[in-house]
Design a protein around this motif. Structure first.
Motif, PDB file in Angstrom:
ATOM      1  N   ALA A   1     -12.024  -2.143  -1.453  1.00 43.91           N
ATOM      2  CA  ALA A   1     -13.007  -1.333  -0.758  1.00 43.91           C
ATOM      3  C   ALA A   1     -13.193  -0.066  -1.583  1.00 43.91           C
ATOM      4  O   ALA A   1     -12.258   0.375  -2.269  1.00 43.91           O
ATOM      5  CB  ALA A   1     -12.514  -0.963   0.625  1.00 43.91           C
TER       6      ALA A   1
ATOM      7  N   ARG B   1      -6.312   4.690   6.259  1.00 40.63           N
ATOM      8  CA  ARG B   1      -6.406   3.340   5.675  1.00 40.63           C
ATOM      9  C   ARG B   1      -5.645   2.294   6.491  1.00 40.63           C
ATOM     10  O   ARG B   1      -5.605   1.126   6.108  1.00 40.63           O
ATOM     11  CB  ARG B   1      -5.816   3.332   4.250  1.00 40.63           C
ATOM     12  CG  ARG B   1      -6.490   4.253   3.269  1.00 40.63           C
ATOM     13  CD  ARG B   1      -5.835   4.166   1.900  1.00 40.63           C
ATOM     14  NE  ARG B   1      -6.146   2.913   1.255  1.00 40.63           N
ATOM     15  CZ  ARG B   1      -7.161   2.730   0.425  1.00 40.63           C
ATOM     16  NH1 ARG B   1      -7.972   3.730   0.144  1.00 40.63           N
ATOM     17  NH2 ARG B   1      -7.387   1.554  -0.124  1.00 40.63           N
TER      18      ARG B   1
ATOM     19  N   TYR C   1      -8.957  -5.207  -3.398  1.00 41.26           N
ATOM     20  CA  TYR C   1      -8.179  -6.268  -2.764  1.00 41.26           C
ATOM     21  C   TYR C   1      -9.082  -7.389  -2.292  1.00 41.26           C
ATOM     22  O   TYR C   1     -10.264  -7.172  -1.976  1.00 41.26           O
ATOM     23  CB  TYR C   1      -7.300  -5.734  -1.633  1.00 41.26           C
ATOM     24  CG  TYR C   1      -7.979  -4.774  -0.681  1.00 41.26           C
ATOM     25  CD1 TYR C   1      -8.775  -5.242   0.343  1.00 41.26           C
ATOM     26  CD2 TYR C   1      -7.813  -3.399  -0.819  1.00 41.26           C
ATOM     27  CE1 TYR C   1      -9.392  -4.369   1.213  1.00 41.26           C
ATOM     28  CE2 TYR C   1      -8.433  -2.512   0.047  1.00 41.26           C
ATOM     29  CZ  TYR C   1      -9.227  -3.007   1.060  1.00 41.26           C
ATOM     30  OH  TYR C   1      -9.849  -2.147   1.918  1.00 41.26           O
TER      31      TYR C   1
ATOM     32  N   ARG D   1     -13.241   5.327   7.431  1.00 41.69           N
ATOM     33  CA  ARG D   1     -11.835   5.482   7.786  1.00 41.69           C
ATOM     34  C   ARG D   1     -11.640   6.896   8.344  1.00 41.69           C
ATOM     35  O   ARG D   1     -12.184   7.843   7.781  1.00 41.69           O
ATOM     36  CB  ARG D   1     -10.937   5.329   6.558  1.00 41.69           C
ATOM     37  CG  ARG D   1     -11.138   4.066   5.745  1.00 41.69           C
ATOM     38  CD  ARG D   1     -10.289   4.186   4.482  1.00 41.69           C
ATOM     39  NE  ARG D   1     -10.417   3.060   3.578  1.00 41.69           N
ATOM     40  CZ  ARG D   1     -11.286   2.987   2.580  1.00 41.69           C
ATOM     41  NH1 ARG D   1     -12.164   3.960   2.371  1.00 41.69           N
ATOM     42  NH2 ARG D   1     -11.296   1.940   1.778  1.00 41.69           N
TER      43      ARG D   1
ATOM     44  N   GLU E   1       0.831  -1.220   0.000  1.00 35.29           N
ATOM     45  CA  GLU E   1       0.000   0.000   0.000  1.00 35.29           C
ATOM     46  C   GLU E   1       0.857   1.259   0.000  1.00 35.29           C
ATOM     47  O   GLU E   1       0.335   2.362   0.143  1.00 35.29           O
ATOM     48  CB  GLU E   1      -0.927   0.020   1.218  1.00 35.29           C
ATOM     49  CG  GLU E   1      -2.108  -0.921   1.068  1.00 35.29           C
ATOM     50  CD  GLU E   1      -3.410  -0.439   1.701  1.00 35.29           C
ATOM     51  OE1 GLU E   1      -3.356   0.324   2.670  1.00 35.29           O
ATOM     52  OE2 GLU E   1      -4.468  -0.840   1.202  1.00 35.29           O
TER      53      GLU E   1
HETATM   54  N1  GLY Z   1      -6.337  -0.455   4.040  1.00 33.67           N
HETATM   55  C1  GLY Z   1      -7.345  -0.685   3.135  1.00 33.67           C
HETATM   56  C2  GLY Z   1      -8.408   0.309   3.046  1.00 33.67           C
HETATM   57  O1  GLY Z   1      -8.467   1.239   3.812  1.00 33.67           O
HETATM   58  O2  GLY Z   1      -9.238   0.174   2.192  1.00 33.67           O
END
Ligand code: GLY
Length: 392
Positions: free
Chosen positions: A283, A352, A270, A326, A64
């Motif tokens: 997502a 994230r 993912y 988030r 990422e």
């Molecule tokens: N770390 C993955 C997301 O926030 O979609």
């Protein structure tokens, strides 16, 4: 060692630390702080809830990685390195499995542009000394036979793993309880001040909880706590992520053996396969306030993009859809440590990376609470980087 609440006052009365927000970040900080001998209360109407209930739980500091985010990479790597021991300690303390699995991650390219971009990421990894291996499309399909025949190549990162956010949250609630943390099941209504210090929180069930320090770990609602003086914390914006959960029947397992990700039409997609047959697809990334509606469009886009990666998944039962928020800070990096308001400590803004950064956040913030010193690893993430001129 946890300090038992044996005094005559009610358990949790004037603890050393009051953590506002019982998601995995708040619980992690509370657990580690209790282990350091501090008396801790967590304030949350439903401890163990929050974004971790939706998150896929990919632990992917390398795949990422974004350009210009090297300090965040260091923090993510530090947390990733702590994960195996953190998960084992949680399981040892509670008897509960966290779903931590060392699966690795395969990031694949579906067309020539993706391939060029992944190649650049691979070079960037090389310059930073990060372990990632370039594979041809055929090599990718040898690792993951369900991948689409059109996959053009990919990066295999054996160090990017996964954990189950729901199991992790459950284990943290249990670990906190066993370590003597008091869980006060109510919402924060107002920050209480005593002179120029944070002194506690008034709850929506009418209690005034005072404490030596208040830790704000309320995700994307952290800056909304009434009574918080202006300029102490920047806005932590909600970034909606819609996520799907499919179920892989035993006869089809292993459907995928590791996390698989790609960028399709500019969107990150993912797939995270769990040991129990759950296959999480994430997502979306939507900035439209505090809405958590699952939309037909969101589900459509996730399935369309995931189907391009792994066509066979449309045969699987769709078990669940959901959306979480988030917590994004202005620079998308977390806010860790003391704020401009004495007595108020931040553990929020993980955007994230909340699941990934839970172990390191818990350690760093608990260190600060126990010693009064912010460890050097946390310094780039001090809330003071956003301090308004009025407070400087
Ligand atoms: N770390 C993955 C997301 O926030 O979609």
């Amino acid at each position: 060692m946890a300090r038992p609440h044996t005094d005559a006052s009610p358990a949790g009365a004037h603890p050393d630390v009051l953590v506002v927000g019982g998601g995995i970040i708040g619980l992690g900080v509370a657990w580690r702080a209790a282990q350091r001998g501090l008396a801790v209360t967590v304030l949350d109407p439903a401890p163990g809830g929050g974004a971790a209930q939706v998150a896929a739980g990919m632990l992917a500091p390398v795949t990422e990685l974004q350009y210009g985010e090297e300090p965040l990479l260091r923090l993510g790597m530090a947390s990733n390195e702590r994960y195996a021991a953190f998960a084992a300690e949680l399981t040892g303390a509670t008897g509960l499995d966290t779903g931590y699995r060392q699966t690795g991650t395969l990031a694949v390219a579906l067309d020539a542009d993706d391939r060029a971009e992944l190649r650049e990421l691979h070079d960037f990894h090389g310059r930073l000394g990060l372990a990632s291996e370039w594979l041809t499309g055929r090599e990718c399909r040898r690792l993951e036979p369900m991948l689409a025949p059109g996959v053009r190549g990919g990066l295999h990162v054996t160090g990017d793993h996964q954990v189950d956010g729901r199991r992790l949250a459950r284990a943290l609630v249990e670990a906190c309880t066993r370590a003597g943390v008091v869980l006060h099941r109510a919402a924060a209504a107002e920050l209480l001040l005593a002179g120029d210090r944070a002194a506690g929180v008034r709850t929506d069930d009418g209690a005034d909880l005072t404490a030596g320090r208040v830790v704000l770990a309320a995700g994307c609602r952290s800056h909304l706590l009434p009574g918080l003086p202006e300029g102490v914390l920047p806005a932590v914006r909600p970034v909606k992520g819609q996520v799907l959960r499919l179920h892989v029947p035993p006869v089809y397992r292993p459907f995928l053996s590791r996390n698989v990700r790609a960028v399709v039409r500019g969107q990150h997609i993912y797939l995270v396969p769990r040991a129990d047959g759950e296959l999480v697809i994430g997502a979306t990334s939507e900035e439209q306030g505090y809405d958590t509606t699952v939309t037909a469009g969101g589900v459509y886009e996730l399935l369309r993009d995931a189907h391009e990666l792994v066509p066979g998944l449309t045969e699987l039962p769709l078990a669940e859809t959901g959306a979480g928020l988030r917590p994004g800070s202005p620079d998308n990096a977390p806010l860790l440590g003391p704020t401009a308001l004495p007595g108020l400590v931040a553990a929020t803004g993980h955007y994230r990376n909340g699941v990934l950064l839970t172990p390191v956040t818990a350690d760093l913030v608990a260190d600060y609470l126990a010693t009064g010193e912010l460890p050097p690893l946390a310094e780039p993430f001090s809330p003071s980087r956003f301090q308004s001129k009025a407070l400087a």
